[in-house]
Each structure stands twice: as C-alpha cells, then as structure tokens.
Design a protein around this motif. Sequence first.
Motif, PDB file in Angstrom:
ATOM      1  N   ASN A   8      -8.336  13.181   2.370  1.00 41.99           N
ATOM      2  CA  ASN A   8      -7.256  14.080   1.969  1.00 41.99           C
ATOM      3  C   ASN A   8      -6.016  13.336   1.486  1.00 41.99           C
ATOM      4  N   GLY A   9      -6.101  12.017   1.423  1.00 40.20           N
ATOM      5  CA  GLY A   9      -4.984  11.223   0.930  1.00 40.20           C
ATOM      6  C   GLY A   9      -3.997  10.795   1.992  1.00 40.20           C
ATOM      7  N   VAL A  10      -4.126  11.314   3.190  1.00 40.39           N
ATOM      8  CA  VAL A  10      -3.208  10.975   4.276  1.00 40.39           C
ATOM      9  C   VAL A  10      -3.583   9.606   4.858  1.00 40.39           C
ATOM     10  N   LEU A  11      -2.583   8.853   5.256  1.00 37.00           N
ATOM     11  CA  LEU A  11      -2.812   7.554   5.868  1.00 37.00           C
ATOM     12  C   LEU A  11      -3.125   7.722   7.347  1.00 37.00           C
ATOM     13  N   HIS A  12      -4.153   7.036   7.797  1.00 35.44           N
ATOM     14  CA  HIS A  12      -4.558   7.075   9.194  1.00 35.44           C
ATOM     15  C   HIS A  12      -4.174   5.766   9.861  1.00 35.44           C
ATOM     16  N   VAL A  13      -3.610   5.847  11.049  1.00 37.20           N
ATOM     17  CA  VAL A  13      -3.189   4.670  11.804  1.00 37.20           C
ATOM     18  C   VAL A  13      -3.870   4.725  13.163  1.00 37.20           C
ATOM     19  N   THR A  48      -4.485   3.179  16.742  1.00 34.32           N
ATOM     20  CA  THR A  48      -3.755   2.345  17.687  1.00 34.32           C
ATOM     21  C   THR A  48      -4.493   2.253  19.025  1.00 34.32           C
ATOM     22  N   SER A  49      -3.963   1.422  19.894  1.00 37.36           N
ATOM     23  CA  SER A  49      -4.512   1.329  21.249  1.00 37.36           C
ATOM     24  C   SER A  49      -4.182   2.568  22.065  1.00 37.36           C
ATOM     25  N   ASN A  50      -3.373   3.460  21.489  1.00 35.05           N
ATOM     26  CA  ASN A  50      -2.985   4.691  22.182  1.00 35.05           C
ATOM     27  C   ASN A  50      -3.441   5.930  21.412  1.00 35.05           C
ATOM     28  N   GLY A  51      -4.482   5.762  20.598  1.00 35.67           N
ATOM     29  CA  GLY A  51      -4.996   6.895  19.852  1.00 35.67           C
ATOM     30  C   GLY A  51      -4.799   6.757  18.355  1.00 35.67           C
ATOM     31  N   GLU A  52      -5.250   7.757  17.620  1.00 38.32           N
ATOM     32  CA  GLU A  52      -5.159   7.744  16.157  1.00 38.32           C
ATOM     33  C   GLU A  52      -4.118   8.749  15.685  1.00 38.32           C
ATOM     34  N   PHE A  53      -3.347   8.335  14.681  1.00 41.89           N
ATOM     35  CA  PHE A  53      -2.267   9.150  14.130  1.00 41.89           C
ATOM     36  C   PHE A  53      -2.394   9.176  12.618  1.00 41.89           C
ATOM     37  N   THR A  54      -1.703  10.119  11.992  1.00 41.22           N
ATOM     38  CA  THR A  54      -1.654  10.164  10.538  1.00 41.22           C
ATOM     39  C   THR A  54      -0.203  10.174  10.087  1.00 41.22           C
ATOM     40  N   ALA A  55      -0.009   9.759   8.834  1.00 36.49           N
ATOM     41  CA  ALA A  55       1.352   9.677   8.292  1.00 36.49           C
ATOM     42  C   ALA A  55       1.307   9.785   6.782  1.00 36.49           C
ATOM     43  N   ASP A  56       2.416  10.246   6.227  1.00 36.21           N
ATOM     44  CA  ASP A  56       2.565  10.241   4.776  1.00 36.21           C
ATOM     45  C   ASP A  56       2.957   8.845   4.281  1.00 36.21           C
ATOM     46  N   HIS A  57       3.698   8.120   5.125  1.00 31.79           N
ATOM     47  CA  HIS A  57       4.178   6.786   4.754  1.00 31.79           C
ATOM     48  C   HIS A  57       4.012   5.845   5.943  1.00 31.79           C
ATOM     49  N   VAL A  58       3.655   4.606   5.649  1.00 35.58           N
ATOM     50  CA  VAL A  58       3.526   3.581   6.679  1.00 35.58           C
ATOM     51  C   VAL A  58       4.298   2.345   6.228  1.00 35.58           C
ATOM     52  N   VAL A  59       5.178   1.882   7.102  1.00 35.70           N
ATOM     53  CA  VAL A  59       5.964   0.680   6.826  1.00 35.70           C
ATOM     54  C   VAL A  59       5.452  -0.442   7.719  1.00 35.70           C
ATOM     55  N   PRO A 116       0.441  -9.692   0.780  1.00 37.14           N
ATOM     56  CA  PRO A 116       0.751  -8.367   0.233  1.00 37.14           C
ATOM     57  C   PRO A 116       1.442  -8.456  -1.116  1.00 37.14           C
ATOM     58  N   GLN A 117       1.131  -7.526  -1.973  1.00 40.09           N
ATOM     59  CA  GLN A 117       1.770  -7.422  -3.284  1.00 40.09           C
ATOM     60  C   GLN A 117       2.719  -6.233  -3.255  1.00 40.09           C
ATOM     61  N   PHE A 118       3.955  -6.465  -3.697  1.00 43.70           N
ATOM     62  CA  PHE A 118       4.944  -5.396  -3.631  1.00 43.70           C
ATOM     63  C   PHE A 118       6.092  -5.674  -4.584  1.00 43.70           C
ATOM     64  N   ASP A 119       6.871  -4.648  -4.813  1.00 44.03           N
ATOM     65  CA  ASP A 119       8.116  -4.739  -5.570  1.00 44.03           C
ATOM     66  C   ASP A 119       9.213  -4.178  -4.663  1.00 44.03           C
ATOM     67  N   ARG A 120      10.078  -5.047  -4.184  1.00 46.57           N
ATOM     68  CA  ARG A 120      11.117  -4.669  -3.224  1.00 46.57           C
ATOM     69  C   ARG A 120      10.526  -4.000  -1.984  1.00 46.57           C
ATOM     70  N   GLY A 121       9.363  -4.444  -1.590  1.00 38.11           N
ATOM     71  CA  GLY A 121       8.721  -3.916  -0.394  1.00 38.11           C
ATOM     72  C   GLY A 121       7.815  -2.727  -0.639  1.00 38.11           C
ATOM     73  N   ILE A 122       7.837  -2.193  -1.856  1.00 38.20           N
ATOM     74  CA  ILE A 122       6.994  -1.043  -2.189  1.00 38.20           C
ATOM     75  C   ILE A 122       5.677  -1.568  -2.744  1.00 38.20           C
ATOM     76  N   SER A 123       4.586  -1.294  -2.052  1.00 33.40           N
ATOM     77  CA  SER A 123       3.292  -1.796  -2.504  1.00 33.40           C
ATOM     78  C   SER A 123       2.741  -0.926  -3.625  1.00 33.40           C
ATOM     79  N   ASN A 124       1.638  -1.397  -4.206  1.00 31.35           N
ATOM     80  CA  ASN A 124       0.984  -0.613  -5.261  1.00 31.35           C
ATOM     81  C   ASN A 124       0.103   0.491  -4.675  1.00 31.35           C
ATOM     82  N   VAL A 125       0.061   0.577  -3.348  1.00 26.11           N
ATOM     83  CA  VAL A 125      -0.673   1.651  -2.669  1.00 26.11           C
ATOM     84  C   VAL A 125       0.326   2.730  -2.275  1.00 26.11           C
ATOM     85  N   ASP A 126       0.100   3.920  -2.733  1.00 33.12           N
ATOM     86  CA  ASP A 126       1.033   5.015  -2.471  1.00 33.12           C
ATOM     87  C   ASP A 126       1.239   5.210  -0.965  1.00 33.12           C
ATOM     88  N   GLY A 127       2.502   5.146  -0.540  1.00 32.40           N
ATOM     89  CA  GLY A 127       2.833   5.400   0.857  1.00 32.40           C
ATOM     90  C   GLY A 127       2.849   4.168   1.748  1.00 32.40           C
TER      91      GLY A 127
END
Length: 421
Positions: free
Chosen positions: A116-121, A123-134, A369-380
């Motif tokens: 669905n395009g959402v980012l999955h994270v 963790t050792s405390n379960g799985e989460f989703t996010a629109d953006h990951v830093v 990592p490849q980025f421009d001012r910290g923004i990668s070529n991967v959305d989010g």
Amino acid sequence: MKEKRENTRLHYATIVVGGGQAGLSVSYYLQKHGINHVVFEKNRIGHSWRHDRWDSFCLVTPNWQCRLPDFPYQGDDPQGFMLKHEIVEYVEAFAKKVNPPIMEGVSVNRVWRGKNGVLHVVTSNGEFTADHVVIATGGYDIPIVPDYAHSLPKHITQLHSVDYRNPDQLPDGEVLVVGSGQSGVQLMEDLHLAGRKVHLAVGSAPRSPRMYRGRETTEWLYDLGFYDLTIDKHPLGDAAKHKTNHYLTGRGGGHEIDLRKFALEGVKLYGSMANISGSKLEFLPDLTKNLDDADEVYVSIRNDIDRYIAAHNIDAPVEPPFRKVWQPEFDPTAIDADRENITSIVWAIGFRPNYRWIELPAFDGRGFPQFDRGISNVDGLYFIGLPWLHTWGSGRFLGIADDAQYLAGIIEGRLAVKDMA
C-alpha cells in the motif's frame, strides 16, 4: 522524562530511528509542526558519548559551536572543549528540553515498504507503520579492522579505538596505533603522555592549526564561511563525504598536533599500514608524503586566514612562516613487532555504516545512502546526522539544527499535500 514510553499507536506520520542529538533535533522541530511521531533509541540517550569514547575524550571543536536547536552552550567556558561527561550532560539536558516521544531500549531491525506504499518499521517492541522515516543512527556502525589483522600472533593484543579507554587497559610494552585521523592522533597522544612507547602508522588525514594570528582557527573558519560550504560547491563534490577530518585536539585547552614534534619526542612514525604476516608489520613507503600532504593542508588554512585578514584590514598579530621541525631519513616499510616489543595494536581507521536493515533502494554500490540535503530518492525516507549532509557543518553540534529544521519542514509540507489530496 521516562526511561521508556509505551506505544499507544501502530501508525505514525513520522518515525525517527535514533535518539542521539540528530534524532532529538528532528523531534524538536516535528513537535513545533505538530507532527505525531515516535523516536526509537536502541540504547539510552547519550549512549555513544558515554560508552563508546575513551576516558580522556573531549570535543575537538570549541564549546561555542554547540548549538543544538534553541539550546546553545550556556556554560562559562565557550572557548573550552567539553569533556566526555560534559557532552553527555549537554545532550541529556537537551533531551529534557525537547521531551521527545521516545522509546529507549527499542532497536529497529527492519524498514520496508508494503504494497500500500506505507513504510513498515519492525522493532524489538513490535511492528509499526509510518508515512515518513528519518534515519538518525549515524554512520559509525561497524569498526573497521583489516582482514590481515587475523594473522597477528595471539600474544599481541589488538583492539579497535571504540574499545580503547585508557593506557592502563593495555599490557606492558610498546603500542602501535594504526591511523592518524582525529581518533588515532589523540590516542597516540594519550598513550605518549602516559609514558608509553608509541608507534604510529600515519595515513592520509589532513591537519589544522589550533590557534593562528591571535585567534582560534575555527573562529576564523566560521567567519570565512567554511562551515556553510555546501557539498555541491566543494571541489571534490560527493567524494568529500568520505574524506577524513583534519586532526587536532581540544585536550588541555586545545592545541594543534604536529606529528613531526612527536617524532622528536620519541614516537616512531611509519607510513600507512599495508599488511601483517605473523609478527612482521608492513607499511607503505608513504610516510614522507603523508606528513607533507598534511602540512600542505595546514599551511593552506593559514593562507586562507591571511587572505581574509588582508581583505578585511583586520589588525592581527603576524606569525612566522611554517617550518618542518623533523624529516624522516627514509620511509620504513617493515618492522618486527616482537623485536620492537610491541605488545598491542590499536586500530583507529574508522567505521563503516550498516544499513542492511533498510530494505529500500536508497544506497550506492558501497552501501552508503544517497540523498540531497538528507532527502533520499526513496519517497518518505530521510537521513540526518551524517558528514556533509548539506554543509561542512552538517553532522556537528553546530549544523544539526539547520539540517533538522529543513527536514522537518519538508515532511510537514509533504504531509500537508497528502491531506489536501
């Protein structure tokens, strides 16, 4: 602030991975934008400063450069250099101010994108989703030790700089430090001041003056705009991201490090480490070149300051020209560790990043990592806290605020567009 906050949701607008000064700075600005987020920190705030530095560690940049978001250094020694425990206190005080939605003791094991395009994270405390990951984990994941180190005899102790704490930790005998970046030369000095006999394998790192023409050099460089120099304006371009920083130290109030002077005091210098075969230690014949190249950078910095002083008609004391106080008679290429009574080797040749847990096409062939001012070529997906993220000041206490503010603004704008869609 609680040691660990329990999760109350499974989806966040933004997930920040890493609770060091970079991740905390991003959280500060995300809160200003009202963006719901969580920070995952696998250890405890201030962990790397507290546990991954040697006992006498201090900053190499003066305290006035500590300018985390709306939290500048407030002590009584702006020209000094924070010791390890003071750095920890500064970062912890900043965390208290930010009061981030952080979960300490939670490691991130996987980042991937669902159908669905959402980012999955995961963790050792379960799985989460996010629109953006830093990603704010830094690039110091895997200590570099060359493969040929395995052939070193077992009776010779070897450890990486990340595990070095003090001279008493090493067995009696002489010590070889491999690497002349900031860590290598400071560990060499730490051992030398303790009365240990030290050998140093000198690499290609440049060096910098500490004081010049009546003023601390980083103050001159700040006025010259060096810290605002962007990566696209650097003569080396992206290659600058992988260059070693200039060596100098904040120890004892700060001073420059001239390896030639240490040679006069008994430190034995060699060129770059090339190989180990049993107790035979081999070096490239580049000692003279490496010393000369470091001095060339040192002199070029002085020349830049001279031109700035002249152009602005600044009244500053004049200093004598640089001169070499020692020159190697030849470039040694091999020694026998046992004959030299070298009983330990400290590897100070850096780290490499480990982003294999990020299953997204955001990296080059070497895993960077490849980025421009910290923004990668991967959305989010974003990165922060790395050298030359945008400027020479990026990754330092001096430049993190600008980088974090910029990324938070980008995320806020993209979330706004999504809400309007």
